[in-house]
Structures are given as C-alpha cells and as structure tokens.
Write a protein that holds these residues in place. Structure first.
Motif, mmCIF file in Angstrom:
data_model
loop_
_atom_site.group_PDB
_atom_site.id
_atom_site.type_symbol
_atom_site.label_atom_id
_atom_site.label_comp_id
_atom_site.label_asym_id
_atom_site.label_seq_id
_atom_site.Cartn_x
_atom_site.Cartn_y
_atom_site.Cartn_z
ATOM 1 N N ALA A 94 0.831 -1.214 0.000
ATOM 2 C CA ALA A 94 0.000 0.000 0.000
ATOM 3 C C ALA A 94 0.863 1.260 0.000
ATOM 4 O O ALA A 94 0.559 2.232 -0.704
ATOM 5 C CB ALA A 94 -0.939 -0.012 1.203
ATOM 6 N N ILE A 95 1.941 1.242 0.767
ATOM 7 C CA ILE A 95 2.868 2.381 0.784
ATOM 8 C C ILE A 95 3.464 2.585 -0.608
ATOM 9 O O ILE A 95 3.532 3.710 -1.121
ATOM 10 C CB ILE A 95 3.970 2.174 1.851
ATOM 11 C CG1 ILE A 95 3.363 2.300 3.250
ATOM 12 C CG2 ILE A 95 5.117 3.159 1.654
ATOM 13 C CD1 ILE A 95 4.270 1.807 4.367
ATOM 14 N N ALA A 96 3.872 1.491 -1.249
ATOM 15 C CA ALA A 96 4.448 1.574 -2.593
ATOM 16 C C ALA A 96 3.430 2.091 -3.602
ATOM 17 O O ALA A 96 3.772 2.869 -4.499
ATOM 18 C CB ALA A 96 4.981 0.211 -3.020
ATOM 19 N N ALA A 97 2.164 1.667 -3.461
ATOM 20 C CA ALA A 97 1.113 2.142 -4.367
ATOM 21 C C ALA A 97 0.941 3.654 -4.242
ATOM 22 O O ALA A 97 0.833 4.368 -5.244
ATOM 23 C CB ALA A 97 -0.206 1.429 -4.080
ATOM 24 N N CYS A 98 0.935 4.149 -3.010
ATOM 25 C CA CYS A 98 0.792 5.591 -2.784
ATOM 26 C C CYS A 98 2.017 6.350 -3.290
ATOM 27 O O CYS A 98 1.888 7.389 -3.951
ATOM 28 C CB CYS A 98 0.574 5.871 -1.301
ATOM 29 S SG CYS A 98 -1.025 5.301 -0.689
ATOM 30 N N ALA A 99 3.193 5.828 -2.992
ATOM 31 C CA ALA A 99 4.429 6.496 -3.419
ATOM 32 C C ALA A 99 4.525 6.545 -4.939
ATOM 33 O O ALA A 99 4.906 7.579 -5.508
ATOM 34 C CB ALA A 99 5.636 5.782 -2.817
ATOM 35 N N ALA A 100 4.173 5.451 -5.608
ATOM 36 C CA ALA A 100 4.239 5.404 -7.074
ATOM 37 C C ALA A 100 3.308 6.430 -7.708
ATOM 38 O O ALA A 100 3.582 6.935 -8.791
ATOM 39 C CB ALA A 100 3.900 3.997 -7.571
ATOM 40 N N ALA A 101 2.221 6.748 -7.018
ATOM 41 C CA ALA A 101 1.258 7.729 -7.526
ATOM 42 C C ALA A 101 1.611 9.154 -7.081
ATOM 43 O O ALA A 101 0.856 10.084 -7.332
ATOM 44 C CB ALA A 101 -0.146 7.365 -7.059
ATOM 45 N N GLY A 102 2.743 9.286 -6.389
ATOM 46 C CA GLY A 102 3.143 10.606 -5.914
ATOM 47 C C GLY A 102 2.385 11.072 -4.689
ATOM 48 O O GLY A 102 2.428 12.248 -4.341
ATOM 49 N N ARG A 103 1.702 10.169 -4.025
ATOM 50 C CA ARG A 103 0.930 10.513 -2.835
ATOM 51 C C ARG A 103 1.765 10.245 -1.593
ATOM 52 O O ARG A 103 1.503 9.344 -0.804
ATOM 53 C CB ARG A 103 -0.380 9.720 -2.788
ATOM 54 C CG ARG A 103 -1.356 10.094 -3.879
ATOM 55 C CD ARG A 103 -1.734 11.590 -3.868
ATOM 56 N NE ARG A 103 -2.117 12.058 -2.562
ATOM 57 C CZ ARG A 103 -3.361 12.289 -2.167
ATOM 58 N NH1 ARG A 103 -4.342 12.119 -2.999
ATOM 59 N NH2 ARG A 103 -3.609 12.694 -0.947
ATOM 60 N N TRP A 104 2.813 11.041 -1.428
ATOM 61 C CA TRP A 104 3.750 10.868 -0.317
ATOM 62 C C TRP A 104 3.081 11.111 1.019
ATOM 63 O O TRP A 104 3.458 10.511 2.027
ATOM 64 C CB TRP A 104 4.963 11.779 -0.516
ATOM 65 C CG TRP A 104 5.721 11.375 -1.729
ATOM 66 C CD1 TRP A 104 5.725 12.004 -2.947
ATOM 67 C CD2 TRP A 104 6.543 10.221 -1.883
ATOM 68 N NE1 TRP A 104 6.498 11.311 -3.828
ATOM 69 C CE2 TRP A 104 7.018 10.214 -3.201
ATOM 70 C CE3 TRP A 104 6.912 9.178 -1.026
ATOM 71 C CZ2 TRP A 104 7.856 9.213 -3.685
ATOM 72 C CZ3 TRP A 104 7.754 8.191 -1.507
ATOM 73 C CH2 TRP A 104 8.211 8.209 -2.823
ATOM 74 N N ASP A 105 2.078 11.999 1.039
ATOM 75 C CA ASP A 105 1.351 12.251 2.280
ATOM 76 C C ASP A 105 0.657 10.981 2.768
ATOM 77 O O ASP A 105 0.715 10.641 3.954
ATOM 78 C CB ASP A 105 0.335 13.388 2.101
ATOM 79 C CG ASP A 105 -0.667 13.142 0.972
ATOM 80 O OD1 ASP A 105 -0.318 12.468 -0.033
ATOM 81 O OD2 ASP A 105 -1.813 13.622 1.079
ATOM 82 N N ARG A 106 0.026 10.247 1.857
ATOM 83 C CA ARG A 106 -0.639 9.003 2.225
ATOM 84 C C ARG A 106 0.377 7.912 2.574
ATOM 85 O O ARG A 106 0.145 7.111 3.470
ATOM 86 C CB ARG A 106 -1.554 8.517 1.093
ATOM 87 C CG ARG A 106 -2.741 9.415 0.825
ATOM 88 C CD ARG A 106 -3.608 9.651 2.069
ATOM 89 N NE ARG A 106 -4.097 8.427 2.658
ATOM 90 C CZ ARG A 106 -5.346 8.059 2.751
ATOM 91 N NH1 ARG A 106 -6.295 8.839 2.294
ATOM 92 N NH2 ARG A 106 -5.685 6.922 3.313
ATOM 93 N N ALA A 107 1.488 7.882 1.837
ATOM 94 C CA ALA A 107 2.532 6.890 2.130
ATOM 95 C C ALA A 107 3.071 7.093 3.543
ATOM 96 O O ALA A 107 3.242 6.129 4.301
ATOM 97 C CB ALA A 107 3.652 6.982 1.104
ATOM 98 N N LEU A 108 3.310 8.347 3.918
ATOM 99 C CA LEU A 108 3.803 8.643 5.262
ATOM 100 C C LEU A 108 2.769 8.264 6.319
ATOM 101 O O LEU A 108 3.110 7.671 7.344
ATOM 102 C CB LEU A 108 4.164 10.127 5.393
ATOM 103 C CG LEU A 108 4.661 10.566 6.764
ATOM 104 C CD1 LEU A 108 5.901 9.781 7.172
ATOM 105 C CD2 LEU A 108 4.936 12.061 6.768
ATOM 106 N N LYS A 109 1.492 8.569 6.065
ATOM 107 C CA LYS A 109 0.447 8.187 7.015
ATOM 108 C C LYS A 109 0.414 6.675 7.199
ATOM 109 O O LYS A 109 0.270 6.185 8.319
ATOM 110 C CB LYS A 109 -0.911 8.701 6.558
ATOM 111 C CG LYS A 109 -2.028 8.359 7.545
ATOM 112 C CD LYS A 109 -3.380 8.800 7.066
ATOM 113 C CE LYS A 109 -4.481 8.492 8.045
ATOM 114 N NZ LYS A 109 -4.459 7.188 8.692
ATOM 115 N N LEU A 110 0.548 5.926 6.112
ATOM 116 C CA LEU A 110 0.560 4.464 6.215
ATOM 117 C C LEU A 110 1.765 3.971 7.015
ATOM 118 O O LEU A 110 1.650 3.012 7.773
ATOM 119 C CB LEU A 110 0.553 3.825 4.828
ATOM 120 C CG LEU A 110 -0.765 3.906 4.079
ATOM 121 C CD1 LEU A 110 -0.605 3.387 2.658
ATOM 122 C CD2 LEU A 110 -1.856 3.142 4.809
ATOM 123 N N MET A 111 2.905 4.630 6.857
ATOM 124 C CA MET A 111 4.079 4.243 7.652
ATOM 125 C C MET A 111 3.805 4.446 9.135
ATOM 126 O O MET A 111 4.154 3.601 9.960
ATOM 127 C CB MET A 111 5.309 5.036 7.206
ATOM 128 C CG MET A 111 5.829 4.608 5.850
ATOM 129 S SD MET A 111 7.210 5.609 5.280
ATOM 130 C CE MET A 111 8.466 5.121 6.454
#
Length: 133
Positions: A94-111
């Motif tokens: 899920a983090i990779a999916a968000c990061a690949a889409a440029g959604r770093w805010d969501r990737a950080l929240k998932l972390m």
C-alpha cells in the motif's frame, strides 16, 4: 469429491491476474475470498487470518501495478472492517502504491499506521517490520 481453493490458490490467482494487467478481475476475486470456516485444527485462527492477509496483499500489489492507490487504501480499510490484521507485505504494498502515484502524504500516514499497528501487537519483537524499530 471436489477440490476447494485455499489461501495459496486465491493468492496465486489474484497475483497472476494483477500481473497480467487484469487488475479489475484480480480485485473482484478478492471480494469473493470466503471467510474460511475450517483449517488446520491446531491453529485455525492464524490460518484464517493468513488467508485474508495473503489475498489482500496480492490485491494491493495488483492496485500498485495498475496505479490505483485509492483502491489499495480501500482494501486496507476493508481489512479493518473484517478484523483482518495487515502484515508487513500488505503495508509495504500500500505504501508503494501511494508512493508510485506521488501521494507521499498518504505513504507517510501508512508508515505511521504501520508503526502504531505493530506497537499494539502483544509480544511484539523488535525488528518485526516497523519502519521505526
């Protein structure tokens, strides 16, 4: 007698469909994964969680492949609704999916969610996959 699919069967089918670019079929299959009624009697609860976790992880990987970060997040939410514990693979996909889409805010929240999830597990072992161990 008939052969019934198990966790591995569903996971392989979902992953194969996702890799073949048939992500809609892969994601549709996840909704059809049953809550298993039986499994090895010695560890029934772990086996049931494994079925769901494996299938959801494969679906989230399919979401990443297709660039569908919103659906990846929706699957994580659905896991919570079904009381399925996400694992390292699930969170990382899920983090990779968000990061690949440029959604770093969501990737950080998932972390951060992943770290909170691991801190709440009883008997947590240091180095168990948390980004903040």
């Amino acid at each position: 007698g008939s052969v019934r699919p198990d966790a591995t069967s569903y996971s392989l089918a979902i992953r194969s469909l996702g890799q073949a670019g048939e992500w809609n079929k892969a994601l549709n299959l996840v909704s059809r994964v049953p809550q298993m009624e039986s499994g090895p009697s010695s560890d029934k609860n772990t086996w049931e969680r494994g079925v769901d976790s494996i299938a959801y992880s494969a679906a989230i990987i399919a979401c990443k492949t297709e660039g569908n970060w919103q659906k990846a997040i929706a699957f994580l939410d659905e896991m919570q609704t079904r009381n399925v514990q996400p694992d390292r693979v699930t969170f990382n996909a899920a983090i990779a999916a968000c990061a690949a889409a440029g959604r770093w805010d969501r990737a950080l929240k998932l972390m951060l969610d992943m770290d909170k999830c691991w801190k709440q597990l009883p008997g947590r072992i240091k180095g168990s996959g948390s980004a903040f161990d």
